[in-house]
Design a protein around this motif. Structure first.
Motif, PDB file in Angstrom:
ATOM      1  N   PHE A 120     -22.079  15.077 -55.189  1.00 32.44           N
ATOM      2  CA  PHE A 120     -22.268  16.421 -55.024  1.00 32.44           C
ATOM      3  C   PHE A 120     -22.833  16.891 -53.838  1.00 32.44           C
ATOM      4  O   PHE A 120     -23.825  16.239 -53.278  1.00 32.44           O
ATOM      5  CB  PHE A 120     -23.127  17.040 -56.493  1.00 32.44           C
ATOM      6  CG  PHE A 120     -22.153  16.815 -57.442  1.00 32.44           C
ATOM      7  CD1 PHE A 120     -21.331  17.851 -58.077  1.00 32.44           C
ATOM      8  CD2 PHE A 120     -22.180  15.963 -58.323  1.00 32.44           C
ATOM      9  CE1 PHE A 120     -20.748  17.929 -59.157  1.00 32.44           C
ATOM     10  CE2 PHE A 120     -21.620  15.679 -59.428  1.00 32.44           C
ATOM     11  CZ  PHE A 120     -20.962  16.503 -59.987  1.00 32.44           C
ATOM     12  N   ILE A 121     -22.442  17.907 -53.231  1.00 34.36           N
ATOM     13  CA  ILE A 121     -22.695  18.507 -51.728  1.00 34.36           C
ATOM     14  C   ILE A 121     -23.574  19.606 -51.855  1.00 34.36           C
ATOM     15  O   ILE A 121     -24.665  19.855 -51.296  1.00 34.36           O
ATOM     16  CB  ILE A 121     -21.629  18.440 -50.771  1.00 34.36           C
ATOM     17  CG1 ILE A 121     -20.674  17.375 -50.932  1.00 34.36           C
ATOM     18  CG2 ILE A 121     -22.038  19.333 -49.379  1.00 34.36           C
ATOM     19  CD1 ILE A 121     -19.342  17.242 -49.932  1.00 34.36           C
ATOM     20  N   SER A 122     -23.342  20.671 -52.671  1.00 37.03           N
ATOM     21  CA  SER A 122     -24.015  21.701 -52.676  1.00 37.03           C
ATOM     22  C   SER A 122     -23.551  22.688 -53.798  1.00 37.03           C
ATOM     23  O   SER A 122     -22.481  22.679 -54.591  1.00 37.03           O
ATOM     24  CB  SER A 122     -23.929  22.576 -51.355  1.00 37.03           C
ATOM     25  OG  SER A 122     -22.328  23.162 -51.089  1.00 37.03           O
ATOM     26  N   PHE A 123     -24.771  23.693 -54.515  1.00 38.97           N
ATOM     27  CA  PHE A 123     -24.263  24.448 -55.309  1.00 38.97           C
ATOM     28  C   PHE A 123     -25.094  25.719 -55.256  1.00 38.97           C
ATOM     29  O   PHE A 123     -24.854  26.494 -56.333  1.00 38.97           O
ATOM     30  CB  PHE A 123     -24.633  23.690 -56.720  1.00 38.97           C
ATOM     31  CG  PHE A 123     -25.685  23.742 -57.280  1.00 38.97           C
ATOM     32  CD1 PHE A 123     -25.891  24.770 -58.520  1.00 38.97           C
ATOM     33  CD2 PHE A 123     -26.802  23.079 -56.832  1.00 38.97           C
ATOM     34  CE1 PHE A 123     -27.471  24.650 -58.995  1.00 38.97           C
ATOM     35  CE2 PHE A 123     -28.084  23.305 -57.201  1.00 38.97           C
ATOM     36  CZ  PHE A 123     -28.506  23.917 -58.420  1.00 38.97           C
ATOM     37  N   ALA A 124     -25.873  25.921 -54.415  1.00 41.93           N
ATOM     38  CA  ALA A 124     -26.816  27.156 -54.379  1.00 41.93           C
ATOM     39  C   ALA A 124     -27.151  27.296 -52.864  1.00 41.93           C
ATOM     40  O   ALA A 124     -26.937  26.497 -51.974  1.00 41.93           O
ATOM     41  CB  ALA A 124     -27.992  26.707 -55.154  1.00 41.93           C
ATOM     42  N   GLY A 158     -27.478  25.296 -49.006  1.00 43.50           N
ATOM     43  CA  GLY A 158     -26.157  25.556 -48.204  1.00 43.50           C
ATOM     44  C   GLY A 158     -24.920  26.002 -48.945  1.00 43.50           C
ATOM     45  O   GLY A 158     -23.813  26.065 -48.260  1.00 43.50           O
ATOM     46  N   GLY A 159     -25.008  25.995 -50.360  1.00 44.83           N
ATOM     47  CA  GLY A 159     -23.706  26.362 -50.984  1.00 44.83           C
ATOM     48  C   GLY A 159     -23.983  27.838 -51.731  1.00 44.83           C
ATOM     49  O   GLY A 159     -24.727  28.591 -51.231  1.00 44.83           O
ATOM     50  N   LYS A 188     -19.830  22.447 -54.573  1.00 42.08           N
ATOM     51  CA  LYS A 188     -18.866  21.640 -53.822  1.00 42.08           C
ATOM     52  C   LYS A 188     -19.141  20.024 -53.932  1.00 42.08           C
ATOM     53  O   LYS A 188     -20.486  19.719 -54.133  1.00 42.08           O
ATOM     54  CB  LYS A 188     -19.084  21.955 -52.280  1.00 42.08           C
ATOM     55  CG  LYS A 188     -18.394  21.480 -51.254  1.00 42.08           C
ATOM     56  CD  LYS A 188     -18.618  21.946 -49.840  1.00 42.08           C
ATOM     57  CE  LYS A 188     -17.612  21.175 -48.659  1.00 42.08           C
ATOM     58  NZ  LYS A 188     -18.274  21.899 -47.550  1.00 42.08           N
ATOM     59  N   PHE A 189     -18.274  19.381 -53.966  1.00 46.12           N
ATOM     60  CA  PHE A 189     -18.543  17.934 -54.182  1.00 46.12           C
ATOM     61  C   PHE A 189     -17.266  17.142 -53.506  1.00 46.12           C
ATOM     62  O   PHE A 189     -16.208  17.663 -53.201  1.00 46.12           O
ATOM     63  CB  PHE A 189     -18.623  17.476 -55.499  1.00 46.12           C
ATOM     64  CG  PHE A 189     -17.138  17.534 -56.429  1.00 46.12           C
ATOM     65  CD1 PHE A 189     -16.402  16.333 -56.487  1.00 46.12           C
ATOM     66  CD2 PHE A 189     -16.639  18.935 -57.126  1.00 46.12           C
ATOM     67  CE1 PHE A 189     -15.116  16.513 -57.187  1.00 46.12           C
ATOM     68  CE2 PHE A 189     -15.682  18.629 -57.928  1.00 46.12           C
ATOM     69  CZ  PHE A 189     -14.986  17.749 -57.859  1.00 46.12           C
TER      70      PHE A 189
END
Length: 462
Positions: free
Chosen positions: A437-441, A445-446, A452-453
């Motif tokens: 997982f890269i971002s969610f808030a 940065g999401g 985003k994953f």
């Protein structure tokens, strides 16, 4: 002289401030597809293709896509929304948005050999957007085995209370969004006759000692809250088993003996910021060996409506909506999704008892469809280093909540993706993928509601 010096000083200060306050130019805003390849197998009637931008645009921005079908004819065997004109799709990114999309729909009752494809190529974008490197997409009318890509899921509006659930098929690079409040009950297609509540809206229910809908009135709700949002341990009795155990649903297994099937009162819950829905009374019977008969009405209504639901082995559940009074499409065929991102009732502790608690940003695995998964800490092996050789020592679990909410932190002091872990998912066919997982808030940065994953193929079934 003093006036001259003062004037020179002001010019100098102004020049210095201008240099100091000037911002560096933003990087190029690129538009591109989410992947270079996507599959549409025989069971998939339509598919939505997204084009993503690096960031939102200030004004509506046109995007042009060239379309080249091979072995399949536009207008006869497939259509698109919006329509294709002269082999070209004309799309628009709305002001304030960072994406646009189009939908491919296959015609009904057509035969395809599986060799048919459609090539899409982004040919131009309105200023100041530029065309990115992933400018071409091949849609194959068969299943593919993706080598991996990066996806941003569309949870819709609502942020932490995003209105959509999103089902992801890793091998086909496909994500399907559906409104959480679009359904009320799910009818199991397996051997048992089980019915689930909509956990994603916080729906709750209770059985009555009556088996006649006409005998149930508003008086039967006196003193009944059926609320799972007040931290009452009793609330866990009103929701389906939060681990997903189908033998522990609130609605008992539907009996072949009609008289044994009781009336239930259901609080339909809510979704995001929408108002709570009205309560209903339901009674469910078997319809032979192949389906169900649902009887339902509003609490104060004296007559009831009837809906027939037929089991379909290609799906885990078939769903109905009290709003439409019909069977509705929710999750894809069970072989066509691996993980679901949504929100839903789980449990936490008040220090003494387990209590129902609504967790946003949950990720469930498709245990009924044969998917298993494992959580891997980076202290054991890094995401980049995890390879085929690590699979033998990985303990895969058929636990719906292997990922759950463990992948992120959301609190008053800290919010963001956990970077000390990643996940490995084995789909029903046996293909193994690793997920990071890269971002969610905004804090990582999401954007809340649009996680985003990245995922990569570790082992392909030969």
């Amino acid at each position: 002289m003093k006036k001259v010096l003062g004037f020179v000083f002001l010019i100098t200060v102004s020049a210095l401030n201008a240099c100091k306050e000037s911002d560096p130019p933003l990087p190029d805003n690129l538009v591109q597809f989410e992947s270079t390849e996507q599959g549409m197998d025989a069971a998939t009637q339509s598919s939505t293709i997204k084009l993503k931008l690096s960031r939102a645009v200030d004004a509506a921005t046109p995007i042009t896509v060239q379309v080249t079908p091979t072995g399949i004819t536009y207008g006869t065997q497939f259509t698109t929304t919006p329509a294709i004109t002269n082999n070209t799709l004309s799309l628009t990114v709305p002001a304030g948005s960072s994406e646009t999309s189009f939908t491919i729909t296959k015609a009904n009752s057509i035969f395809l050999s599986g060799t048919e494809t459609i090539d899409f190529a982004i040919t131009s974008a309105g200023n100041p957007v530029l065309v990115g490197t992933t400018k071409s997409l091949k849609v194959k009318f068969t299943s593919i085995i993706s080598t991996g890509t990066t996806l941003t899921l569309d949870g819709g509006t609502g942020g932490s209370s995003a209105v959509n659930s999103v089902f992801v098929d890793l091998s086909n690079n496909a994500a399907t969004s559906i409104r959480r409040d679009s359904w009320d009950l799910g009818f199991y297609s397996g051997a048992d006759f089980r019915v689930i509540l909509n956990n994603t809206t916080g729906a709750a229910a209770i059985a009555l000692a009556k088996n006649d809908l006409a005998q149930v009135t508003a008086a039967d709700t006196a003193g009944l809250s059926l609320s799972v949002g007040n931290f009452d341990p009793a609330g866990l009795k009103w929701v389906d088993d939060v681990s997903g155990d189908l033998t522990k649903t609130v609605i008992a297994s539907i009996s072949a003996t009609d008289a044994d099937n009781k009336v239930y009162i259901i609080n339909r819950g809510t979704s995001g910021s929408t108002p709570a829905k009205g309560w209903v009374k339901v009674r469910i019977l078997r319809n032979g060996t192949t389906g169900y008969t649902l009887q339902y009405a509003g609490i104060k209504e004296t007559t009831f409506k009837t809906v027939s639901i037929t089991k379909d082995d290609a799906y885990n559940f078939k769903y109905i909506s009290f709003t439409t009074g019909t069977v509705v499409d929710v999750e894809p065929a069970k072989a066509r999704w691996d993980i679901e991102w949504s929100g839903g009732i789980y449990k936490t502790s008040d220090g003494t008892n387990d209590i129902p608690y609504y967790f946003a940003d949950q990720v469930y695995i498709n245990v009924l469809g044969g998917v298993t998964a494992a959580e891997i800490l980076t202290s054991t092996v890094s995401y980049d280093a995890y390879a085929d050789s690590n699979i033998a020592t990985t303990t895969f679990k058929n636990d719906k909540y292997v990922i759950g909410s463990n992948w992120r932190v959301a609190s008053q002091t800290s919010t963001g993706v956990r970077t000390d872990r990643f996940y490995v998912v084995k789909d029903a066919a046996g293909n193994v993928y690793k997920i990071k997982f890269i971002s969610f808030a905004s804090q990582d940065g999401g954007e809340r509601g649009k996680p985003k994953f990245e995922f990569k193929l570790v082992k392909k079934v030969s």
